[in-house]
Design a protein around this motif. Structure first.
Motif, PDB file in Angstrom:
ATOM      1  N   HIS A  17       0.785  -1.218   0.111  1.00  0.00           N
ATOM      2  CA  HIS A  17      -0.010   0.168   0.088  1.00  0.00           C
ATOM      3  C   HIS A  17       0.815   1.321  -0.039  1.00  0.00           C
ATOM      4  N   ALA A  18       1.772   1.248   0.832  1.00  0.00           N
ATOM      5  CA  ALA A  18       2.866   2.433   0.829  1.00  0.00           C
ATOM      6  C   ALA A  18       3.484   2.527  -0.516  1.00  0.00           C
ATOM      7  N   GLN A  19       3.996   1.538  -1.093  1.00  0.00           N
ATOM      8  CA  GLN A  19       4.602   1.424  -2.448  1.00  0.00           C
ATOM      9  C   GLN A  19       3.840   2.151  -3.466  1.00  0.00           C
ATOM     10  N   ASN A  20       2.425   1.735  -3.427  1.00  0.00           N
ATOM     11  CA  ASN A  20       1.444   2.367  -4.283  1.00  0.00           C
ATOM     12  C   ASN A  20       1.077   3.982  -4.176  1.00  0.00           C
ATOM     13  N   LYS A  21       1.024   4.208  -2.796  1.00  0.00           N
ATOM     14  CA  LYS A  21       1.011   5.638  -2.587  1.00  0.00           C
ATOM     15  C   LYS A  21       2.221   6.364  -3.072  1.00  0.00           C
ATOM     16  N   LEU A  22       3.502   5.871  -2.783  1.00  0.00           N
ATOM     17  CA  LEU A  22       4.549   6.539  -3.388  1.00  0.00           C
ATOM     18  C   LEU A  22       4.692   6.545  -4.991  1.00  0.00           C
ATOM     19  N   ALA A  23       4.069   5.508  -5.520  1.00  0.00           N
ATOM     20  CA  ALA A  23       4.001   5.719  -7.163  1.00  0.00           C
ATOM     21  C   ALA A  23       3.008   6.607  -7.527  1.00  0.00           C
ATOM     22  N   ILE A  24       1.819   6.582  -6.825  1.00  0.00           N
ATOM     23  CA  ILE A  24       0.659   7.814  -7.201  1.00  0.00           C
ATOM     24  C   ILE A  24       1.541   9.095  -6.908  1.00  0.00           C
ATOM     25  N   GLU A  25       2.007   9.357  -5.915  1.00  0.00           N
ATOM     26  CA  GLU A  25       2.670  10.867  -5.721  1.00  0.00           C
ATOM     27  C   GLU A  25       3.520  11.164  -6.560  1.00  0.00           C
ATOM     28  N   GLU A  26       4.452  10.098  -7.380  1.00  0.00           N
ATOM     29  CA  GLU A  26       5.220  10.328  -8.595  1.00  0.00           C
ATOM     30  C   GLU A  26       4.328  10.947  -9.408  1.00  0.00           C
ATOM     31  N   GLN A  27       3.386  10.072  -9.815  1.00  0.00           N
ATOM     32  CA  GLN A  27       2.463  10.553 -10.836  1.00  0.00           C
ATOM     33  C   GLN A  27       2.058  11.788 -10.510  1.00  0.00           C
ATOM     34  N   TYR A  28       1.575  12.242  -9.407  1.00  0.00           N
ATOM     35  CA  TYR A  28       1.255  13.383  -9.102  1.00  0.00           C
ATOM     36  C   TYR A  28       2.035  14.647  -9.585  1.00  0.00           C
ATOM     37  N   GLN A  29       3.262  14.275  -9.030  1.00  0.00           N
ATOM     38  CA  GLN A  29       4.279  15.489  -9.431  1.00  0.00           C
ATOM     39  C   GLN A  29       4.496  15.646 -10.992  1.00  0.00           C
ATOM     40  N   GLY A  30       4.489  14.594 -11.821  1.00  0.00           N
ATOM     41  CA  GLY A  30       4.595  14.670 -13.110  1.00  0.00           C
ATOM     42  C   GLY A  30       3.231  15.227 -13.535  1.00  0.00           C
ATOM     43  N   TRP A  31       2.159  15.104 -13.253  1.00  0.00           N
ATOM     44  CA  TRP A  31       0.748  15.795 -13.706  1.00  0.00           C
ATOM     45  C   TRP A  31       1.065  17.473 -13.352  1.00  0.00           C
ATOM     46  N   LEU A  32       1.453  17.646 -12.302  1.00  0.00           N
ATOM     47  CA  LEU A  32       1.553  19.033 -12.044  1.00  0.00           C
ATOM     48  C   LEU A  32       2.292  20.019 -13.065  1.00  0.00           C
ATOM     49  N   SER A  33       3.574  19.199 -13.450  1.00  0.00           N
ATOM     50  CA  SER A  33       4.567  19.730 -14.228  1.00  0.00           C
ATOM     51  C   SER A  33       4.110  19.797 -15.757  1.00  0.00           C
ATOM     52  N   GLN A  34       3.387  18.717 -16.138  1.00  0.00           N
ATOM     53  CA  GLN A  34       2.872  18.285 -17.362  1.00  0.00           C
ATOM     54  C   GLN A  34       1.562  18.770 -17.967  1.00  0.00           C
ATOM     55  N   THR A  35       0.620  18.995 -16.806  1.00  0.00           N
ATOM     56  CA  THR A  35      -0.754  19.414 -17.194  1.00  0.00           C
ATOM     57  C   THR A  35      -1.062  20.645 -16.532  1.00  0.00           C
ATOM     58  N   ILE A  36      -0.665  21.101 -15.144  1.00  0.00           N
ATOM     59  CA  ILE A  36      -0.964  22.131 -14.371  1.00  0.00           C
ATOM     60  C   ILE A  36      -0.205  23.328 -14.943  1.00  0.00           C
ATOM     61  N   TRP A  37       1.148  23.162 -14.951  1.00  0.00           N
ATOM     62  CA  TRP A  37       2.180  24.122 -15.304  1.00  0.00           C
ATOM     63  C   TRP A  37       2.051  24.832 -16.524  1.00  0.00           C
ATOM     64  N   PRO A  38       1.532  24.036 -17.674  1.00  0.00           N
ATOM     65  CA  PRO A  38       1.125  24.701 -19.230  1.00  0.00           C
ATOM     66  C   PRO A  38      -0.199  25.569 -18.980  1.00  0.00           C
ATOM     67  N   GLN A  39      -1.129  25.327 -18.030  1.00  0.00           N
ATOM     68  CA  GLN A  39      -2.249  26.094 -17.906  1.00  0.00           C
ATOM     69  C   GLN A  39      -2.134  27.364 -17.155  1.00  0.00           C
ATOM     70  N   ALA A  40      -1.104  27.116 -16.187  1.00  0.00           N
ATOM     71  CA  ALA A  40      -0.757  28.242 -15.221  1.00  0.00           C
ATOM     72  C   ALA A  40      -0.236  29.123 -15.918  1.00  0.00           C
ATOM     73  N   ARG A  41       0.950  28.806 -16.590  1.00  0.00           N
ATOM     74  CA  ARG A  41       1.824  29.662 -17.560  1.00  0.00           C
ATOM     75  C   ARG A  41       0.908  30.427 -18.637  1.00  0.00           C
ATOM     76  N   ALA A  42      -0.214  29.835 -19.078  1.00  0.00           N
ATOM     77  CA  ALA A  42      -0.876  30.596 -20.111  1.00  0.00           C
ATOM     78  C   ALA A  42      -1.873  31.680 -19.588  1.00  0.00           C
ATOM     79  N   LYS A  43      -2.162  31.427 -18.073  1.00  0.00           N
ATOM     80  CA  LYS A  43      -2.758  32.579 -17.356  1.00  0.00           C
ATOM     81  C   LYS A  43      -1.971  33.447 -16.700  1.00  0.00           C
ATOM     82  N   GLY A  44      -0.643  33.568 -17.103  1.00  0.00           N
ATOM     83  CA  GLY A  44       0.295  34.671 -16.640  1.00  0.00           C
ATOM     84  C   GLY A  44       0.745  34.379 -15.294  1.00  0.00           C
ATOM     85  N   ILE A  45       0.855  33.150 -14.884  1.00  0.00           N
ATOM     86  CA  ILE A  45       1.552  32.659 -13.542  1.00  0.00           C
ATOM     87  C   ILE A  45       2.951  32.514 -13.936  1.00  0.00           C
ATOM     88  N   SER A  46       3.914  32.993 -13.151  1.00  0.00           N
ATOM     89  CA  SER A  46       5.246  33.072 -13.123  1.00  0.00           C
ATOM     90  C   SER A  46       5.672  31.618 -12.486  1.00  0.00           C
TER      91      SER A  46
END
Length: 409
Positions: free
Chosen positions: A19-48
Protein backbone atom coordinates in the motif's frame (compact mmCIF):
# COMPACT_ATOMS: atom_id res chain seq x y z
CA UNK A 1 -0.92 -21.30 16.54
CA UNK A 2 2.45 -19.55 16.66
CA UNK A 3 3.02 -20.32 12.97
CA UNK A 4 -0.42 -18.89 12.10
CA UNK A 5 0.32 -15.71 14.04
CA UNK A 6 3.63 -15.27 12.24
CA UNK A 7 1.91 -15.88 8.90
CA UNK A 8 -0.81 -13.33 9.57
CA UNK A 9 1.74 -10.77 10.77
CA UNK A 10 3.79 -11.30 7.62
CA UNK A 11 0.72 -10.89 5.38
CA UNK A 12 -0.25 -7.69 7.19
CA UNK A 13 3.29 -6.33 6.84
CA UNK A 14 3.43 -7.12 3.12
CA UNK A 15 -0.01 -5.57 2.55
CA UNK A 16 1.01 -2.39 4.35
CA UNK A 17 4.27 -2.25 2.44
CA UNK A 18 2.49 -2.72 -0.91
CA UNK A 19 0.00 0.00 0.00
CA UNK A 20 2.82 2.40 0.87
CA UNK A 21 4.63 1.61 -2.38
CA UNK A 22 1.42 2.21 -4.33
CA UNK A 23 0.98 5.60 -2.63
CA UNK A 24 4.57 6.50 -3.44
CA UNK A 25 4.01 5.64 -7.10
CA UNK A 26 0.87 7.80 -7.18
CA UNK A 27 2.75 10.66 -5.54
CA UNK A 28 5.29 10.44 -8.36
CA UNK A 29 2.45 10.51 -10.90
CA UNK A 30 1.10 13.58 -9.13
CA UNK A 31 4.37 15.50 -9.42
CA UNK A 32 4.52 14.64 -13.11
CA UNK A 33 0.90 15.77 -13.57
CA UNK A 34 1.68 19.12 -11.93
CA UNK A 35 4.52 19.82 -14.34
CA UNK A 36 2.93 18.40 -17.47
CA UNK A 37 -0.73 19.35 -17.06
CA UNK A 38 -1.09 22.18 -14.54
CA UNK A 39 2.01 24.23 -15.26
CA UNK A 40 1.20 24.84 -18.96
CA UNK A 41 -2.31 26.05 -17.98
CA UNK A 42 -0.91 28.25 -15.24
CA UNK A 43 1.73 29.77 -17.53
CA UNK A 44 -0.98 30.56 -20.09
CA UNK A 45 -2.83 32.50 -17.35
CA UNK A 46 0.23 34.60 -16.59
CA UNK A 47 1.47 32.66 -13.56
CA UNK A 48 5.21 33.02 -13.12
CA UNK A 49 7.54 30.09 -12.53
CA UNK A 50 8.43 31.55 -9.12
CA UNK A 51 4.78 31.74 -8.06
CA UNK A 52 4.13 28.21 -9.28
CA UNK A 53 7.18 26.79 -7.54
CA UNK A 54 6.34 28.55 -4.27
CA UNK A 55 2.74 27.33 -4.40
CA UNK A 56 3.73 23.67 -4.63
CA UNK A 57 6.94 23.67 -2.61
CA UNK A 58 6.69 20.71 -0.23
CA UNK A 59 3.07 20.00 -1.24
CA UNK A 60 2.02 16.36 -1.39
CA UNK A 61 -1.28 14.58 -1.80
CA UNK A 62 -3.69 14.71 1.13
CA UNK A 63 -5.04 11.18 1.39
CA UNK A 64 -7.48 12.11 4.18
CA UNK A 65 -9.74 14.22 1.98
CA UNK A 66 -13.17 12.78 1.09
CA UNK A 67 -14.34 11.54 -2.31
CA UNK A 68 -10.90 10.66 -3.68
CA UNK A 69 -10.51 8.38 -6.68
CA UNK A 70 -6.82 7.33 -6.88
CA UNK A 71 -5.53 6.31 -10.32
CA UNK A 72 -6.56 2.75 -11.11
CA UNK A 73 -9.69 2.80 -8.92
CA UNK A 74 -13.36 3.57 -9.57
CA UNK A 75 -15.56 6.10 -7.83
CA UNK A 76 -18.13 4.68 -5.44
CA UNK A 77 -20.89 6.18 -3.34
CA UNK A 78 -19.39 6.26 0.16
CA UNK A 79 -21.18 4.37 2.89
CA UNK A 80 -19.87 6.61 5.62
CA UNK A 81 -22.25 9.48 6.34
CA UNK A 82 -20.68 12.88 5.85
CA UNK A 83 -23.60 15.33 5.71
CA UNK A 84 -26.62 16.03 7.90
CA UNK A 85 -29.04 15.29 5.06
CA UNK A 86 -28.34 11.59 5.64
CA UNK A 87 -29.89 11.65 9.10
CA UNK A 88 -32.48 13.93 10.62
CA UNK A 89 -32.43 17.35 8.92
CA UNK A 90 -33.16 18.82 12.34
CA UNK A 91 -29.59 18.09 13.43
CA UNK A 92 -28.46 20.92 11.17
CA UNK A 93 -30.25 23.31 13.52
CA UNK A 94 -28.59 22.22 16.73
CA UNK A 95 -28.91 24.53 19.69
CA UNK A 96 -25.28 25.58 19.81
CA UNK A 97 -25.01 26.47 16.12
CA UNK A 98 -28.24 28.44 16.00
CA UNK A 99 -27.81 30.31 19.29
CA UNK A 100 -24.12 31.02 18.67
CA UNK A 101 -24.68 32.39 15.17
CA UNK A 102 -27.56 34.50 16.49
CA UNK A 103 -25.94 36.02 19.57
CA UNK A 104 -22.60 36.78 17.92
CA UNK A 105 -24.47 38.00 14.86
CA UNK A 106 -26.33 40.61 16.90
CA UNK A 107 -23.10 41.93 18.41
CA UNK A 108 -21.46 41.96 15.00
CA UNK A 109 -24.44 43.83 13.55
CA UNK A 110 -23.96 46.62 16.08
CA UNK A 111 -20.22 46.75 15.40
CA UNK A 112 -20.61 46.99 11.63
CA UNK A 113 -23.87 48.94 11.34
CA UNK A 114 -22.52 51.49 8.87
CA UNK A 115 -20.88 48.93 6.57
CA UNK A 116 -23.96 46.70 6.55
CA UNK A 117 -26.21 49.67 5.75
CA UNK A 118 -23.87 50.80 2.98
CA UNK A 119 -23.80 47.35 1.36
CA UNK A 120 -27.57 46.95 1.69
CA UNK A 121 -28.08 50.37 0.08
CA UNK A 122 -25.81 49.41 -2.81
CA UNK A 123 -26.94 45.82 -3.40
CA UNK A 124 -30.33 45.41 -1.75
CA UNK A 125 -29.02 42.49 0.34
CA UNK A 126 -30.35 42.68 3.94
CA UNK A 127 -27.61 42.92 6.53
CA UNK A 128 -29.13 40.07 8.52
CA UNK A 129 -28.65 37.71 5.56
CA UNK A 130 -25.02 38.72 5.10
CA UNK A 131 -24.41 38.20 8.81
CA UNK A 132 -26.03 34.77 8.84
CA UNK A 133 -23.88 33.58 5.93
CA UNK A 134 -20.75 34.98 7.56
CA UNK A 135 -21.64 33.25 10.82
CA UNK A 136 -22.31 29.93 9.16
CA UNK A 137 -19.21 29.97 7.01
CA UNK A 138 -16.54 31.01 9.50
CA UNK A 139 -18.17 31.95 12.79
CA UNK A 140 -17.70 35.63 11.91
CA UNK A 141 -14.02 34.98 11.28
CA UNK A 142 -13.48 33.13 14.55
CA UNK A 143 -13.19 29.60 13.12
CA UNK A 144 -9.70 28.45 12.19
CA UNK A 145 -9.27 27.47 8.54
CA UNK A 146 -6.73 24.65 8.70
CA UNK A 147 -5.77 23.37 5.25
CA UNK A 148 -3.25 24.47 2.64
CA UNK A 149 -5.31 25.39 -0.40
CA UNK A 150 -2.75 24.09 -2.90
CA UNK A 151 -2.59 20.76 -1.12
CA UNK A 152 -6.38 20.49 -1.10
CA UNK A 153 -7.05 21.67 -4.65
CA UNK A 154 -4.04 19.85 -6.03
CA UNK A 155 -5.22 16.59 -4.49
CA UNK A 156 -8.81 17.03 -5.65
CA UNK A 157 -7.83 18.15 -9.13
CA UNK A 158 -5.60 15.08 -9.50
CA UNK A 159 -7.86 12.42 -8.01
CA UNK A 160 -11.42 13.27 -7.04
CA UNK A 161 -14.91 12.75 -8.39
CA UNK A 162 -14.90 16.34 -9.77
CA UNK A 163 -11.39 16.68 -11.17
CA UNK A 164 -12.19 19.22 -13.90
CA UNK A 165 -13.91 21.56 -11.46
CA UNK A 166 -11.07 21.49 -8.96
CA UNK A 167 -8.49 21.91 -11.71
CA UNK A 168 -10.10 25.23 -12.62
CA UNK A 169 -10.16 26.26 -8.96
CA UNK A 170 -6.49 25.36 -8.61
CA UNK A 171 -5.58 27.69 -11.48
CA UNK A 172 -7.73 30.43 -9.91
CA UNK A 173 -5.88 30.02 -6.59
CA UNK A 174 -2.59 30.53 -8.41
CA UNK A 175 -4.00 33.69 -10.00
CA UNK A 176 -4.88 35.07 -6.55
CA UNK A 177 -1.29 34.67 -5.34
CA UNK A 178 0.17 35.95 -8.60
CA UNK A 179 -1.95 39.12 -8.33
CA UNK A 180 -0.62 39.74 -4.82
CA UNK A 181 -3.98 39.66 -3.06
CA UNK A 182 -2.52 37.56 -0.25
CA UNK A 183 0.86 35.96 0.55
CA UNK A 184 1.31 32.29 -0.34
CA UNK A 185 1.49 31.30 3.33
CA UNK A 186 -1.94 32.78 4.06
CA UNK A 187 -3.70 30.67 1.44
CA UNK A 188 -5.52 28.45 3.93
CA UNK A 189 -8.76 26.74 3.02
CA UNK A 190 -11.47 24.33 4.08
CA UNK A 191 -11.28 20.68 3.07
CA UNK A 192 -13.11 21.70 -0.11
CA UNK A 193 -10.73 24.53 -1.01
CA UNK A 194 -12.85 27.49 0.17
CA UNK A 195 -10.98 30.61 1.26
CA UNK A 196 -11.27 33.32 3.88
CA UNK A 197 -14.08 34.45 6.14
CA UNK A 198 -16.84 34.18 3.51
CA UNK A 199 -15.41 30.83 2.34
CA UNK A 200 -15.22 31.71 -1.34
CA UNK A 201 -13.86 29.22 -3.80
CA UNK A 202 -10.91 30.83 -5.63
CA UNK A 203 -12.94 31.49 -8.80
CA UNK A 204 -15.63 33.20 -6.72
CA UNK A 205 -12.99 35.41 -5.13
CA UNK A 206 -11.82 36.53 -8.56
CA UNK A 207 -15.40 37.28 -9.66
CA UNK A 208 -17.12 38.68 -6.57
CA UNK A 209 -14.69 39.74 -3.84
CA UNK A 210 -15.16 43.45 -3.07
CA UNK A 211 -13.35 46.26 -1.29
CA UNK A 212 -15.58 47.22 1.62
CA UNK A 213 -13.33 49.64 3.49
CA UNK A 214 -12.04 51.67 0.54
CA UNK A 215 -8.37 50.91 1.00
CA UNK A 216 -7.94 49.76 -2.59
CA UNK A 217 -7.39 46.12 -1.64
CA UNK A 218 -9.68 43.10 -1.46
CA UNK A 219 -8.98 41.11 1.70
CA UNK A 220 -11.46 38.41 2.72
CA UNK A 221 -8.95 36.96 5.19
CA UNK A 222 -8.55 39.76 7.73
CA UNK A 223 -10.91 42.58 6.68
CA UNK A 224 -14.41 42.34 8.11
CA UNK A 225 -15.64 45.18 5.89
CA UNK A 226 -14.35 43.41 2.77
CA UNK A 227 -16.00 40.20 3.93
CA UNK A 228 -19.38 41.93 4.30
CA UNK A 229 -19.06 43.66 0.93
CA UNK A 230 -17.97 40.45 -0.78
CA UNK A 231 -20.92 38.39 0.49
CA UNK A 232 -23.26 41.18 -0.57
CA UNK A 233 -21.69 41.37 -4.03
CA UNK A 234 -21.98 37.60 -4.46
CA UNK A 235 -25.69 37.51 -3.64
CA UNK A 236 -26.36 40.61 -5.73
CA UNK A 237 -24.65 39.12 -8.78
CA UNK A 238 -26.60 35.89 -8.33
CA UNK A 239 -29.94 37.65 -8.61
CA UNK A 240 -31.19 38.60 -5.13
CA UNK A 241 -34.56 40.33 -5.55
CA UNK A 242 -34.54 43.49 -3.48
CA UNK A 243 -37.66 44.01 -1.38
CA UNK A 244 -38.60 40.33 -1.15
CA UNK A 245 -38.02 38.03 1.81
CA UNK A 246 -36.36 34.61 1.58
CA UNK A 247 -39.39 32.70 2.89
CA UNK A 248 -41.56 31.92 5.89
CA UNK A 249 -42.69 28.86 7.85
CA UNK A 250 -46.18 27.67 7.02
CA UNK A 251 -48.71 24.98 7.87
CA UNK A 252 -49.61 22.64 5.02
CA UNK A 253 -52.98 20.87 5.28
CA UNK A 254 -53.18 17.19 4.42
CA UNK A 255 -55.11 18.11 1.27
CA UNK A 256 -51.95 19.69 -0.17
CA UNK A 257 -49.54 17.02 -1.34
CA UNK A 258 -45.88 17.15 -0.40
CA UNK A 259 -45.19 16.17 -4.01
CA UNK A 260 -45.85 19.81 -4.98
CA UNK A 261 -42.48 20.80 -3.55
CA UNK A 262 -39.83 22.42 -5.71
CA UNK A 263 -38.79 25.59 -7.54
CA UNK A 264 -40.24 24.23 -10.81
CA UNK A 265 -43.75 24.03 -9.32
CA UNK A 266 -44.14 27.61 -8.19
CA UNK A 267 -47.39 29.54 -8.11
CA UNK A 268 -48.62 32.84 -6.80
CA UNK A 269 -48.49 32.85 -3.02
CA UNK A 270 -52.15 33.90 -3.05
CA UNK A 271 -52.89 30.57 -4.77
CA UNK A 272 -51.04 28.66 -2.04
CA UNK A 273 -53.20 30.57 0.46
CA UNK A 274 -56.36 29.51 -1.38
CA UNK A 275 -55.21 25.89 -1.02
CA UNK A 276 -55.15 26.31 2.76
CA UNK A 277 -51.46 27.04 3.37
CA UNK A 278 -51.03 29.60 6.14
CA UNK A 279 -48.15 31.32 7.92
CA UNK A 280 -47.53 29.79 11.32
CA UNK A 281 -47.78 33.26 12.87
CA UNK A 282 -51.39 33.44 11.74
CA UNK A 283 -50.75 36.74 9.97
CA UNK A 284 -51.57 37.02 6.27
CA UNK A 285 -48.78 37.23 3.71
CA UNK A 286 -47.81 40.82 2.88
CA UNK A 287 -49.61 42.07 -0.23
CA UNK A 288 -46.45 42.37 -2.32
CA UNK A 289 -45.52 38.77 -1.47
CA UNK A 290 -49.04 37.45 -2.00
CA UNK A 291 -49.01 38.81 -5.56
CA UNK A 292 -45.65 37.18 -6.29
CA UNK A 293 -44.54 33.62 -6.94
CA UNK A 294 -43.56 31.29 -4.12
CA UNK A 295 -42.46 27.67 -3.80
CA UNK A 296 -43.25 24.89 -1.37
CA UNK A 297 -40.25 23.65 0.61
CA UNK A 298 -40.52 20.55 2.83
CA UNK A 299 -36.93 19.58 3.63
CA UNK A 300 -38.01 16.57 5.71
CA UNK A 301 -41.18 15.84 3.79
CA UNK A 302 -44.08 15.30 6.16
CA UNK A 303 -41.60 14.63 8.96
CA UNK A 304 -40.69 18.26 9.61
CA UNK A 305 -41.59 21.92 9.14
CA UNK A 306 -42.75 23.37 5.83
CA UNK A 307 -42.04 26.72 4.21
CA UNK A 308 -43.12 28.90 1.35
CA UNK A 309 -39.92 30.32 -0.09
CA UNK A 310 -39.17 32.97 -2.70
CA UNK A 311 -36.61 33.18 -5.49
CA UNK A 312 -34.21 34.63 -2.91
CA UNK A 313 -34.09 31.26 -1.17
CA UNK A 314 -32.56 29.79 -4.31
CA UNK A 315 -30.05 32.64 -4.47
CA UNK A 316 -28.93 31.47 -1.03
CA UNK A 317 -28.61 27.99 -2.49
CA UNK A 318 -26.22 29.39 -5.08
CA UNK A 319 -23.92 30.05 -2.12
CA UNK A 320 -24.29 26.47 -0.91
CA UNK A 321 -26.50 23.95 -2.71
CA UNK A 322 -28.01 22.48 0.46
CA UNK A 323 -31.66 23.26 1.23
CA UNK A 324 -30.76 23.10 4.89
CA UNK A 325 -27.93 25.59 4.51
CA UNK A 326 -30.20 28.14 2.85
CA UNK A 327 -32.87 27.53 5.47
CA UNK A 328 -30.35 27.96 8.29
CA UNK A 329 -29.18 31.28 6.84
CA UNK A 330 -32.70 32.63 6.45
CA UNK A 331 -33.76 31.43 9.90
CA UNK A 332 -30.70 32.78 11.72
CA UNK A 333 -30.92 36.07 9.84
CA UNK A 334 -34.51 36.48 11.05
CA UNK A 335 -33.46 35.66 14.61
CA UNK A 336 -30.68 38.26 14.46
CA UNK A 337 -32.92 41.08 13.29
CA UNK A 338 -36.39 40.21 14.53
CA UNK A 339 -35.69 38.14 17.62
CA UNK A 340 -37.68 35.16 16.34
CA UNK A 341 -37.56 31.81 18.12
CA UNK A 342 -37.30 28.28 16.79
CA UNK A 343 -39.40 26.96 13.94
CA UNK A 344 -42.82 25.92 15.18
CA UNK A 345 -43.12 22.44 13.71
CA UNK A 346 -41.09 19.61 15.16
CA UNK A 347 -38.37 17.85 13.22
CA UNK A 348 -39.51 14.27 13.64
CA UNK A 349 -37.06 11.42 14.05
CA UNK A 350 -36.21 9.82 10.71
CA UNK A 351 -34.45 6.61 9.81
CA UNK A 352 -30.69 6.97 9.66
CA UNK A 353 -29.71 5.99 6.16
CA UNK A 354 -26.34 5.79 4.51
CA UNK A 355 -25.72 7.71 1.34
CA UNK A 356 -25.48 4.40 -0.50
CA UNK A 357 -28.98 3.46 0.74
CA UNK A 358 -30.47 6.63 -0.69
CA UNK A 359 -28.54 6.20 -3.95
CA UNK A 360 -30.07 2.72 -4.30
CA UNK A 361 -33.54 4.22 -3.83
CA UNK A 362 -32.76 6.85 -6.44
CA UNK A 363 -31.59 4.29 -8.99
CA UNK A 364 -34.75 2.26 -8.45
CA UNK A 365 -36.91 5.35 -8.93
CA UNK A 366 -34.99 6.26 -12.08
CA UNK A 367 -35.66 2.81 -13.53
CA UNK A 368 -39.35 3.52 -12.99
CA UNK A 369 -39.16 6.81 -14.88
CA UNK A 370 -38.81 9.29 -12.01
CA UNK A 371 -36.53 12.32 -12.21
CA UNK A 372 -34.61 12.29 -8.93
CA UNK A 373 -31.93 14.76 -9.99
CA UNK A 374 -29.26 12.05 -10.21
CA UNK A 375 -28.40 9.05 -8.06
CA UNK A 376 -25.97 10.90 -5.82
CA UNK A 377 -27.22 9.70 -2.43
CA UNK A 378 -28.53 13.17 -1.52
CA UNK A 379 -32.29 13.44 -0.82
CA UNK A 380 -32.95 16.74 -2.59
CA UNK A 381 -36.40 18.00 -3.51
CA UNK A 382 -36.58 15.91 -6.68
CA UNK A 383 -35.84 12.76 -4.71
CA UNK A 384 -38.23 13.70 -1.92
CA UNK A 385 -41.18 14.32 -4.19
CA UNK A 386 -40.38 11.27 -6.35
CA UNK A 387 -40.62 9.13 -3.23
CA UNK A 388 -43.96 10.78 -2.46
CA UNK A 389 -45.23 10.17 -5.98
CA UNK A 390 -44.20 6.52 -5.77
CA UNK A 391 -45.94 6.21 -2.40
CA UNK A 392 -49.17 7.71 -3.77
CA UNK A 393 -49.08 5.50 -6.87
CA UNK A 394 -48.74 2.45 -4.63
CA UNK A 395 -51.61 3.32 -2.33
CA UNK A 396 -49.46 4.62 0.51
CA UNK A 397 -49.55 7.87 2.42
CA UNK A 398 -47.03 10.24 0.86
CA UNK A 399 -44.32 11.27 3.33
CA UNK A 400 -41.83 12.48 0.69
CA UNK A 401 -38.75 11.41 2.61
CA UNK A 402 -36.49 8.33 2.51
CA UNK A 403 -37.45 5.66 5.01
CA UNK A 404 -35.89 2.29 5.61
CA UNK A 405 -39.20 0.45 5.17
CA UNK A 406 -39.84 1.74 1.65
CA UNK A 407 -39.42 -1.05 -0.92
CA UNK A 408 -39.17 0.64 -4.31
CA UNK A 409 -38.53 -2.55 -6.28
Amino acid sequence: MKLLTVLLTTIAFLTTQAHAQNKLAIEEQYQGWLSQTIWPQARAKGISADTFSAAFAGVTLNWKLPDLVPPGTKAAVPKKQRQTEFGSPGKYFNRGSVDGATSVGRRTARKHTNTLRSVESKTGIPGRIILAIWGRESGYGRVAIPHDVFEVLGTKAFMSTRKDYFEQELIAALEIVQAGHVPRGAMKSSWAGALGQPQFMPSSFLKYAADGNGDGRVDIWTSEADTIASIGAYLDEHGWVSGRDWGVEVTVPSSVSCTLEGPDQGRLISKWEEMGIKRVSGRPFPDHESRSEGYLLMPAGRKGPAFIVTPNFYVLKDYNMSDLYALFVGHVGDRIQYGLGDVSARWSAVDKLYRSDIAAMQRSLERQGHDVGGADGLPGFKTRRSIGRWQKANGQQATCFPERGIDLN
